[in-house]
Design an enzyme around this catalytic site. Structure first.
Site, mmCIF file in Angstrom:
data_model
loop_
_atom_site.group_PDB
_atom_site.id
_atom_site.type_symbol
_atom_site.label_atom_id
_atom_site.label_comp_id
_atom_site.label_asym_id
_atom_site.label_seq_id
_atom_site.Cartn_x
_atom_site.Cartn_y
_atom_site.Cartn_z
ATOM 1 N N GLY A 49 0.812 -1.213 0.000
ATOM 2 C CA GLY A 49 0.000 0.000 0.000
ATOM 3 C C GLY A 49 0.842 1.259 0.000
ATOM 4 O O GLY A 49 0.556 2.220 -0.727
ATOM 5 N N CYS A 50 1.888 1.268 0.811
ATOM 6 C CA CYS A 50 2.744 2.453 0.901
ATOM 7 C C CYS A 50 3.521 2.672 -0.395
ATOM 8 O O CYS A 50 3.749 3.815 -0.792
ATOM 9 C CB CYS A 50 3.680 2.337 2.100
ATOM 10 S SG CYS A 50 2.777 2.328 3.676
#
Length: 161
Positions: A49-50
């Site tokens: 996600g990051c």
């Protein structure tokens, strides 16, 4: 566990900070004086996600800059991990290390989280846009990694990329 953090709102003074970047250089909010800056908080470098969120910012950086916005990412990762992440993803904006969570806490981005029935303290994925006068223009909390940059662009009145 602490109570939920105090969140920033439009017009609040943005908390000042000085943090090390991926190269160990100190970057301060004051370095962006006279500009609008997007300060986004993310939990951990090199996670799916990051990585998606960082690459979305990277890919939108030119159009954000053209609209007068600079971008800086903040996480609890050590500078060495940020350097690897920056190099692996060809990121061209500063990533800052907030290992003691003090800046995240000041911005309301550190607090109680719940995941799979477990409650713990952690970084709350958040974005705060600071205007040229050091005031909060936009504060968004519990944002989604995917699609966040496009939503932020819409909220700022920019065309979606």
């Amino acid at each position: 566990m602490t109570d939920q953090p105090t969140r920033l709102g439009t017009g609040d003074a943005a908390p000042v900070f000085s943090l090390p970047d991926a190269d160990g250089n100190t970057v301060s909010l004051a370095d962006f004086a006279g500009s609008s800056v997007v300060v986004y908080f993310y939990p951990a470098a090199s996670t799916p996600g990051c990585t998606k969120q960082a690459c979305d910012f990277r890919d939108s950086l030119e159009s954000l800059a053209a609209a007068g916005y600079q971008v800086v990412g903040v996480s609890p990762d050590a500078p060495a991990k940020l350097k690897k992440f920056t190099e692996a993803e060809a990121l061209t904006f500063p990533l800052l290390s907030d290992e003691d969570h003090a800046v995240a806490a000041a911005y309301g981005a550190w607090g109680e989280k719940k995941n799979y029935g477990r409650t713990y303290e952690g970084l709350i994925r958040s974005t705060v846009v600071v205007d040229p006068d050091g005031k909060v223009a936009v504060a968004q909390y519990n944002v989604r990694a995917t699609g966040h940059v496009a939503k932020l662009r819409r909220d700022l009145g920019l065309d979606a990329a």
